[in-house]
Motif scaffolding. Sequence first.
Motif, PDB file in Angstrom:
ATOM      1  N   LEU A  39     142.736  37.484  35.179  1.00  0.00           N
ATOM      2  CA  LEU A  39     142.591  38.354  33.829  1.00  0.00           C
ATOM      3  C   LEU A  39     141.511  39.525  35.092  1.00  0.00           C
ATOM      4  O   LEU A  39     142.126  40.766  34.647  1.00  0.00           O
ATOM      5  CB  LEU A  39     141.136  38.388  33.623  1.00  0.00           C
ATOM      6  CG  LEU A  39     140.180  39.234  32.098  1.00  0.00           C
ATOM      7  CD1 LEU A  39     141.551  39.916  31.102  1.00  0.00           C
ATOM      8  CD2 LEU A  39     139.293  38.633  31.551  1.00  0.00           C
ATOM      9  N   ILE A  40     141.193  39.376  35.976  1.00  0.00           N
ATOM     10  CA  ILE A  40     140.415  40.220  37.036  1.00  0.00           C
ATOM     11  C   ILE A  40     142.498  40.499  37.607  1.00  0.00           C
ATOM     12  O   ILE A  40     142.061  42.328  37.749  1.00  0.00           O
ATOM     13  CB  ILE A  40     139.874  40.300  37.949  1.00  0.00           C
ATOM     14  CG1 ILE A  40     138.131  39.361  37.090  1.00  0.00           C
ATOM     15  CG2 ILE A  40     139.590  40.750  38.990  1.00  0.00           C
ATOM     16  CD1 ILE A  40     137.498  38.830  38.492  1.00  0.00           C
ATOM     17  N   THR A  41     142.980  40.317  37.873  1.00  0.00           N
ATOM     18  CA  THR A  41     144.053  40.578  39.109  1.00  0.00           C
ATOM     19  C   THR A  41     145.323  41.771  38.273  1.00  0.00           C
ATOM     20  O   THR A  41     145.922  42.602  38.631  1.00  0.00           O
ATOM     21  CB  THR A  41     145.058  39.449  39.399  1.00  0.00           C
ATOM     22  OG1 THR A  41     143.950  38.361  40.622  1.00  0.00           O
ATOM     23  CG2 THR A  41     145.889  39.814  40.701  1.00  0.00           C
ATOM     24  N   TYR A  42     145.164  41.234  36.584  1.00  0.00           N
ATOM     25  CA  TYR A  42     146.462  42.010  36.111  1.00  0.00           C
ATOM     26  C   TYR A  42     145.396  42.431  34.901  1.00  0.00           C
ATOM     27  O   TYR A  42     146.283  43.300  34.582  1.00  0.00           O
ATOM     28  CB  TYR A  42     147.167  40.780  35.639  1.00  0.00           C
ATOM     29  CG  TYR A  42     148.087  39.805  36.046  1.00  0.00           C
ATOM     30  CD1 TYR A  42     149.552  40.743  36.692  1.00  0.00           C
ATOM     31  CD2 TYR A  42     147.310  38.824  37.171  1.00  0.00           C
ATOM     32  CE1 TYR A  42     150.015  39.921  37.681  1.00  0.00           C
ATOM     33  CE2 TYR A  42     148.988  38.298  37.394  1.00  0.00           C
ATOM     34  CZ  TYR A  42     149.487  38.532  37.775  1.00  0.00           C
ATOM     35  OH  TYR A  42     150.256  37.449  38.919  1.00  0.00           O
ATOM     36  N   CYS A  43     144.415  42.235  35.095  1.00  0.00           N
ATOM     37  CA  CYS A  43     144.000  43.734  34.259  1.00  0.00           C
ATOM     38  C   CYS A  43     143.051  44.544  34.577  1.00  0.00           C
ATOM     39  O   CYS A  43     143.139  45.677  34.617  1.00  0.00           O
ATOM     40  CB  CYS A  43     143.339  42.745  32.990  1.00  0.00           C
ATOM     41  SG  CYS A  43     142.628  43.741  31.416  1.00  0.00           S
ATOM     42  N   PHE A  44     141.688  44.285  34.914  1.00  0.00           N
ATOM     43  CA  PHE A  44     140.140  44.964  35.361  1.00  0.00           C
ATOM     44  C   PHE A  44     140.528  45.633  36.850  1.00  0.00           C
ATOM     45  O   PHE A  44     140.125  46.469  36.902  1.00  0.00           O
ATOM     46  CB  PHE A  44     139.317  44.271  35.936  1.00  0.00           C
ATOM     47  CG  PHE A  44     138.444  43.233  34.148  1.00  0.00           C
ATOM     48  CD1 PHE A  44     137.632  44.709  33.500  1.00  0.00           C
ATOM     49  CD2 PHE A  44     138.639  41.957  33.140  1.00  0.00           C
ATOM     50  CE1 PHE A  44     137.153  44.316  32.331  1.00  0.00           C
ATOM     51  CE2 PHE A  44     138.367  42.329  32.305  1.00  0.00           C
ATOM     52  CZ  PHE A  44     137.764  42.932  31.603  1.00  0.00           C
ATOM     53  N   MET A  45     140.499  44.547  37.659  1.00  0.00           N
ATOM     54  CA  MET A  45     141.027  45.694  39.102  1.00  0.00           C
ATOM     55  C   MET A  45     142.605  46.846  38.799  1.00  0.00           C
ATOM     56  O   MET A  45     142.224  48.194  39.974  1.00  0.00           O
ATOM     57  CB  MET A  45     141.219  45.408  40.011  1.00  0.00           C
ATOM     58  CG  MET A  45     141.587  45.091  41.580  1.00  0.00           C
ATOM     59  SD  MET A  45     141.787  43.916  42.935  1.00  0.00           S
ATOM     60  CE  MET A  45     140.855  43.231  42.610  1.00  0.00           C
ATOM     61  N   PRO A  46     143.240  46.205  38.782  1.00  0.00           N
ATOM     62  CA  PRO A  46     143.972  47.523  38.493  1.00  0.00           C
ATOM     63  C   PRO A  46     143.456  49.059  37.565  1.00  0.00           C
ATOM     64  O   PRO A  46     144.165  49.850  38.034  1.00  0.00           O
ATOM     65  CB  PRO A  46     145.478  46.471  37.561  1.00  0.00           C
ATOM     66  CG  PRO A  46     145.197  45.026  37.453  1.00  0.00           C
ATOM     67  CD  PRO A  46     144.323  45.029  37.650  1.00  0.00           C
ATOM     68  N   ALA A  47     143.127  48.876  36.528  1.00  0.00           N
ATOM     69  CA  ALA A  47     142.523  50.022  35.534  1.00  0.00           C
ATOM     70  C   ALA A  47     140.906  50.679  36.395  1.00  0.00           C
ATOM     71  O   ALA A  47     141.644  51.866  36.765  1.00  0.00           O
ATOM     72  CB  ALA A  47     141.614  49.102  34.277  1.00  0.00           C
ATOM     73  N   ALA A  48     140.610  49.541  37.951  1.00  0.00           N
ATOM     74  CA  ALA A  48     139.710  50.505  38.236  1.00  0.00           C
ATOM     75  C   ALA A  48     139.955  50.816  39.093  1.00  0.00           C
ATOM     76  O   ALA A  48     139.949  52.385  40.069  1.00  0.00           O
ATOM     77  CB  ALA A  48     138.806  49.310  38.683  1.00  0.00           C
ATOM     78  N   VAL A  49     141.513  50.505  40.217  1.00  0.00           N
ATOM     79  CA  VAL A  49     142.104  50.887  41.125  1.00  0.00           C
ATOM     80  C   VAL A  49     142.477  52.382  40.299  1.00  0.00           C
ATOM     81  O   VAL A  49     142.909  53.843  40.412  1.00  0.00           O
ATOM     82  CB  VAL A  49     142.981  50.229  41.399  1.00  0.00           C
ATOM     83  CG1 VAL A  49     144.294  51.156  42.478  1.00  0.00           C
ATOM     84  CG2 VAL A  49     142.156  48.859  42.736  1.00  0.00           C
ATOM     85  N   PHE A  50     143.277  52.072  38.934  1.00  0.00           N
ATOM     86  CA  PHE A  50     144.137  53.294  38.721  1.00  0.00           C
ATOM     87  C   PHE A  50     143.109  54.826  38.719  1.00  0.00           C
ATOM     88  O   PHE A  50     143.515  56.237  38.481  1.00  0.00           O
ATOM     89  CB  PHE A  50     144.801  53.267  37.445  1.00  0.00           C
ATOM     90  CG  PHE A  50     145.431  53.873  36.535  1.00  0.00           C
ATOM     91  CD1 PHE A  50     146.275  54.917  37.359  1.00  0.00           C
ATOM     92  CD2 PHE A  50     144.656  55.346  36.022  1.00  0.00           C
ATOM     93  CE1 PHE A  50     146.645  56.291  36.499  1.00  0.00           C
ATOM     94  CE2 PHE A  50     145.111  56.398  34.783  1.00  0.00           C
ATOM     95  CZ  PHE A  50     146.186  56.681  35.142  1.00  0.00           C
ATOM     96  N   VAL A  51     141.756  54.311  37.545  1.00  0.00           N
ATOM     97  CA  VAL A  51     140.929  55.618  36.754  1.00  0.00           C
ATOM     98  C   VAL A  51     140.366  55.826  38.237  1.00  0.00           C
ATOM     99  O   VAL A  51     140.192  57.347  38.686  1.00  0.00           O
ATOM    100  CB  VAL A  51     139.829  54.715  36.659  1.00  0.00           C
ATOM    101  CG1 VAL A  51     138.231  55.743  36.379  1.00  0.00           C
ATOM    102  CG2 VAL A  51     140.300  54.588  35.113  1.00  0.00           C
ATOM    103  N   ASN A  52     139.998  55.563  39.433  1.00  0.00           N
ATOM    104  CA  ASN A  52     139.387  55.711  40.507  1.00  0.00           C
ATOM    105  C   ASN A  52     140.033  56.970  41.076  1.00  0.00           C
ATOM    106  O   ASN A  52     139.924  57.887  42.422  1.00  0.00           O
ATOM    107  CB  ASN A  52     139.031  54.577  41.778  1.00  0.00           C
ATOM    108  CG  ASN A  52     137.497  54.057  41.740  1.00  0.00           C
ATOM    109  OD1 ASN A  52     136.885  55.201  41.597  1.00  0.00           O
ATOM    110  ND2 ASN A  52     137.465  53.210  41.250  1.00  0.00           N
ATOM    111  N   LEU A  53     141.906  56.598  41.652  1.00  0.00           N
ATOM    112  CA  LEU A  53     142.346  56.992  42.168  1.00  0.00           C
ATOM    113  C   LEU A  53     143.180  58.016  41.758  1.00  0.00           C
ATOM    114  O   LEU A  53     143.772  59.361  42.138  1.00  0.00           O
ATOM    115  CB  LEU A  53     143.548  56.592  43.007  1.00  0.00           C
ATOM    116  CG  LEU A  53     143.328  55.362  44.153  1.00  0.00           C
ATOM    117  CD1 LEU A  53     144.752  54.800  44.112  1.00  0.00           C
ATOM    118  CD2 LEU A  53     143.322  55.909  45.463  1.00  0.00           C
ATOM    119  N   TYR A  54     143.450  58.139  39.816  1.00  0.00           N
ATOM    120  CA  TYR A  54     143.854  59.397  39.247  1.00  0.00           C
ATOM    121  C   TYR A  54     142.586  60.677  39.228  1.00  0.00           C
ATOM    122  O   TYR A  54     142.955  61.902  39.704  1.00  0.00           O
ATOM    123  CB  TYR A  54     143.635  58.755  37.788  1.00  0.00           C
ATOM    124  CG  TYR A  54     144.275  59.492  36.799  1.00  0.00           C
ATOM    125  CD1 TYR A  54     145.415  60.300  36.765  1.00  0.00           C
ATOM    126  CD2 TYR A  54     143.567  60.596  35.491  1.00  0.00           C
ATOM    127  CE1 TYR A  54     146.072  61.604  36.194  1.00  0.00           C
ATOM    128  CE2 TYR A  54     143.804  61.444  34.812  1.00  0.00           C
ATOM    129  CZ  TYR A  54     144.996  61.936  35.265  1.00  0.00           C
ATOM    130  OH  TYR A  54     145.267  62.835  33.949  1.00  0.00           O
TER     131      TYR A  54
END
Length: 309
Positions: A39-54
């Motif tokens: 859940l972290i690998t495929y959902c929460f972490m990608p979302a956090a990474v995307f938002v921070n970089l975007y």
Amino acid sequence: MMYLGMIFFQIVVPILVLLVIGAILQKKFRFNLKALSQLITYCFMPAAVFVNLYETHVELTVLGEVGLFIVLFIGSQMILSHFMAKGLGLARTEAAVFKNSVVLINSGNYGIPVAQMIFATQPIGVAIQVMLVIFQNMTTYTYGLYNLISSTKSGMTIIKDFFKMPIIHALIIGVAMNYFDIGIPQFIKIPVEHVADGFIAVALITLGAQLSQLEMKSMFNKTVFISCFTRLIIGPSVALAIIYILGLDGVVAQSLFIASAFPTSRNSSSLALEYDVESATAAQAVLFSTIVSCITVTIVIYFAEVLFT
């Protein structure tokens, strides 16, 4: 001393509280840790990474500085751990676990939450930590696997698995949309931000649940103790020297110095368990370094503020 205490209670203690909650819940409900990890690998972490970089603008010069630091730091830890393992006269399997425990750092579900707490008003600090997560994942599935002498996966399979990771897709999409200034519809942006906001709590609770499963016995053997000392004391010392040599300062220097002090990655234990190589020692190194990091990370955060503000 008062400032040191403030750092401990405002940054480290909240992390500890979530870790303890995770451990208590795991003891009571016996969660499916693999499902939580996915859940972290495929959902929460990608979302956090995307938002921070975007939402963060990072100059190319900063990217170059961070990239150079990462190469020098990880390279120095590889060399250091190799010669230390030889000097300690460790058996081949124990040496592999020792080297992984020094080189592989918990930059994901420990590092990013810490960075988000410290650099809440300076997104570049979190963006730098995201870069470190990417490099750590690359190191884990190349150097880490090589150390354990994997016989079940070829080099190409490892590379393919790496590029299947959602965090890589989030990185590419986030950077591209940031660079080309592409807007996001509100009906997509709002749920993505909600998921990203939940990353800290879910990641730390899951880490606490995972740590509660590790064996405490024999935790103070020589290999585990020296591994912890190398990861938490020598690692940040080397990082500080590299930062001064490169002439880095400000938030960039703070973020890199703090990131160098995080404990051993749980991936080092997972890999050892998966390939049946000194898995007990690897698990104890993760647990011991995570416990001790509560003190050492507090001190490093303090010195990062003093030295680079």
